[in-house]
Design an enzyme around this catalytic site. Structure first.
Site, short mmCIF file in Angstrom:
data_model
loop_
_atom_site.label_atom_id
_atom_site.label_comp_id
_atom_site.label_asym_id
_atom_site.label_seq_id
_atom_site.Cartn_x
_atom_site.Cartn_y
_atom_site.Cartn_z
CB THR A 135 -0.92 0.00 1.25
OG1 THR A 135 -1.47 1.30 1.46
CG2 THR A 135 -0.18 -0.38 2.51
CE1 TYR A 179 -3.87 -1.83 5.89
CE2 TYR A 179 -3.23 0.33 5.06
CZ TYR A 179 -3.67 -0.95 4.83
OH TYR A 179 -3.91 -1.38 3.54
N1 LIG Z 1 -8.62 -1.63 -1.99
C1 LIG Z 1 -7.65 -0.74 -2.00
O1 LIG Z 1 -7.83 0.40 -2.41
C2 LIG Z 1 -6.27 -1.13 -1.50
C3 LIG Z 1 -5.25 -0.17 -1.60
C4 LIG Z 1 -3.97 -0.52 -1.15
C5 LIG Z 1 -3.72 -1.78 -0.64
N2 LIG Z 1 -4.76 -2.67 -0.52
C6 LIG Z 1 -4.45 -3.99 0.03
O2 LIG Z 1 -4.96 -4.97 -0.86
C7 LIG Z 1 -5.43 -6.11 -0.15
C8 LIG Z 1 -6.85 -6.45 -0.59
O3 LIG Z 1 -7.70 -5.35 -0.35
P1 LIG Z 1 -9.25 -5.44 -0.62
O4 LIG Z 1 -9.72 -4.06 -0.91
O5 LIG Z 1 -9.54 -6.53 -1.57
O6 LIG Z 1 -9.75 -5.83 0.84
P2 LIG Z 1 -10.93 -6.85 1.31
O7 LIG Z 1 -11.16 -6.61 2.74
O8 LIG Z 1 -12.09 -6.72 0.39
O9 LIG Z 1 -10.27 -8.28 1.11
C9 LIG Z 1 -9.41 -8.84 2.06
C10 LIG Z 1 -9.92 -10.22 2.41
O10 LIG Z 1 -8.98 -10.84 3.29
C11 LIG Z 1 -9.70 -11.63 4.22
N3 LIG Z 1 -8.85 -11.84 5.39
C12 LIG Z 1 -8.41 -10.92 6.28
N4 LIG Z 1 -7.63 -11.49 7.21
C13 LIG Z 1 -7.56 -12.81 6.88
C14 LIG Z 1 -6.91 -13.93 7.47
N5 LIG Z 1 -6.17 -13.80 8.57
N6 LIG Z 1 -7.06 -15.15 6.89
C15 LIG Z 1 -7.81 -15.30 5.77
N7 LIG Z 1 -8.45 -14.27 5.17
C16 LIG Z 1 -8.33 -13.04 5.73
C17 LIG Z 1 -10.96 -10.84 4.51
O11 LIG Z 1 -12.01 -11.68 4.99
C18 LIG Z 1 -11.27 -10.24 3.13
O12 LIG Z 1 -12.20 -11.02 2.41
C19 LIG Z 1 -5.30 -5.77 1.33
O13 LIG Z 1 -4.16 -6.41 1.82
C20 LIG Z 1 -5.14 -4.26 1.36
O14 LIG Z 1 -4.33 -3.84 2.43
C21 LIG Z 1 -6.01 -2.37 -0.95
#
Ligand SMILES: NC(=O)c1ccc[n+]([C@@H]2O[C@H](COP(=O)([O-])OP(=O)(O)OC[C@H]3O[C@@H](n4cnc5c(N)ncnc54)[C@H](O)[C@@H]3O)[C@@H](O)[C@H]2O)c1
Length: 351
Positions: A135, A179
């Site tokens: 991120t 975070y």
């Molecule tokens: N969406 C964005 O804009 C964005 C930007 C920068 C970074 N990210 C990173 O990208 C990744 C995905 O983001 P997203 O928007 O799809 O989030 P999201 O919350 O929709 O998806 C993450 C998934 O991980 C699962 N999860 C969390 N902890 C877990 C564990 N211990 N074991 C198994 N499953 C687990 C959750 O249930 C969820 O379904 C994240 O790591 C986030 O930090 C996202």
């Protein structure tokens, strides 16, 4: 191809799973998720958080594991049984606000879970291409040292020759939020398992990714959350003055970048991935644009700034453009319109 996606029941992970399930029906796609987004965001009532998990069930070549990736024994057994070609690590705690209220839960789900995944691969016989969803928050408050101009509706970078934040930008000695630190530690562990153990680890430091099927809340997924509020006639709460800028990237463009990394012979690289300066937008500009396309007044008010908020974050995507031969194809206005259309059709999901 055999591909494992952690967090495959979430927004980004489910798009990766769908892309490969459709691309080649002989591919085997394994998805692990413990469906903890509601718990991690402390918000079980507002929306249907498990939507993407159920959405993927129509694909016959997707196999589901409802499991916590903090379970190292499970991961070791999984790696032993399956020689994966690719592992995309998207699972994690995603909100700065939740990390401030429960830093240990954040650390467990981001840092510890990531090390477990790496360790299970290190101890296996396989050598998959690993991709971490990192991120912009790894750069913390250092981003706020860039000189900015304050305009009526947005901040802009003063120096016209500065393209944005690149992979070399300073990430040390500043305020991060828990975070930012838990994600930075997974980012560094991914790099380290490449250097020390020869794993094929790659990192995408992503700005704001958005699109249909994002189960957004007040604390994560601000752009889609604002669209939902606008559609439901709810008041949008703006933390700060609303001139904060982000480069935004439509989800299909992220998937194209991931595919390009998987296809090319690239190893142990870090990429800043976002829409770039051409696709940057402030909160106030988003509200103005939503008023234009929804033809209606949007209610909003201003509240206190959030801790360590970045006033402007624009990714310098030139490395990804050059090495991945990739460019965002969906400009931000088109992406927002597509997302508004989906949210309008699915507004019932957002109670
Ligand atoms: N969406 C964005 O804009 C964005 C930007 C920068 C970074 N990210 C990173 O990208 C990744 C995905 O983001 P997203 O928007 O799809 O989030 P999201 O919350 O929709 O998806 C993450 C998934 O991980 C699962 N999860 C969390 N902890 C877990 C564990 N211990 N074991 C198994 N499953 C687990 C959750 O249930 C969820 O379904 C994240 O790591 C986030 O930090 C996202």
């Amino acid at each position: 191809m055999k591909i494992l996606i952690t967090g495959g029941g979430g927004f980004i992970g489910s798009y990766i799973a769908e892309y490969y399930a459709k691309k080649d029906t002989s591919s085997q796609i394994h998805v692990i998720d413990n469906l903890s987004r509601a718990k991690l965001l402390n918000n079980s009532k507002f929306i249907n958080f498990d939507y993407n998990w159920h959405y993927l069930k129509k694909y016959k070549n997707i196999h589901f594991f409802k499991e916590d990736i903090q379970n190292l024994g499970f991961l070791k057994r999984l790696m032993k049984k399956n020689g994966y070609d690719v592992i995309c690590h998207t699972a994690g705690q995603t909100a700065v606000t939740s990390s401030l209220s429960n830093p240990y839960l954040d650390f467990e789900n981001n840092a510890i879970a990531s090390v477990n995944l790496l360790e299970s691969v290190r101890l296996s016989d396989s050598n998959p291409k690993l991709i971490l969803c990192s991120t912009n928050k790894v750069y913390g408050d250092n981003v706020n040292k860039i000189e900015l101009k304050e305009n009526d509706f947005r901040y802009d970078i003063k120096n016209k020759n500065f393209e944005g934040i690149s992979e070399e930008f300073d990430l040390d000695l500043c305020h991060h939020t828990p975070y930012g630190i838990s994600k930075l530690s997974s980012d560094l562990y991914f790099q380290e398992y490449g250097h020390s153990y020869g794993l094929d680890t790659n990192i995408f430091r992503m700005s704001c990714i958005f699109g249909p099927r994002q189960m957004a809340t007040e604390n994560q997924g601000w752009l889609v959350f604002f669209i939902i509020c606008a559609l439901k006639g709810l008041k949008i709460k703006i933390n700060g003055n609303g001139k904060q800028v982000r480069d935004i990237l439509y989800i299909s463009d992220l998937i194209n970048a991931i595919h390009s990394l998987i296809e090319k012979n690239i190893k142990n690289e870090v990429f800043c991935i976002g829409g770039g300066s051409a696709n940057s937008i402030s909160i106030l500009e988003l509200i103005n644009y939503l008023q234009e396309i929804l033809v209606g007044e949007i209610k909003y008010n201003f509240e206190n700034w959030r801790s360590a908020d970045q006033l402007l974050y624009i990714s310098d995507i030139s490395k990804a453009q050059k090495i991945l031969n990739w460019d965002p194809k969906i400009n931000f206005k088109e992406g927002i319109k597509k997302t508004v259309d989906w949210c309008r059709e699915n507004v019932k999901l957002f109670k």
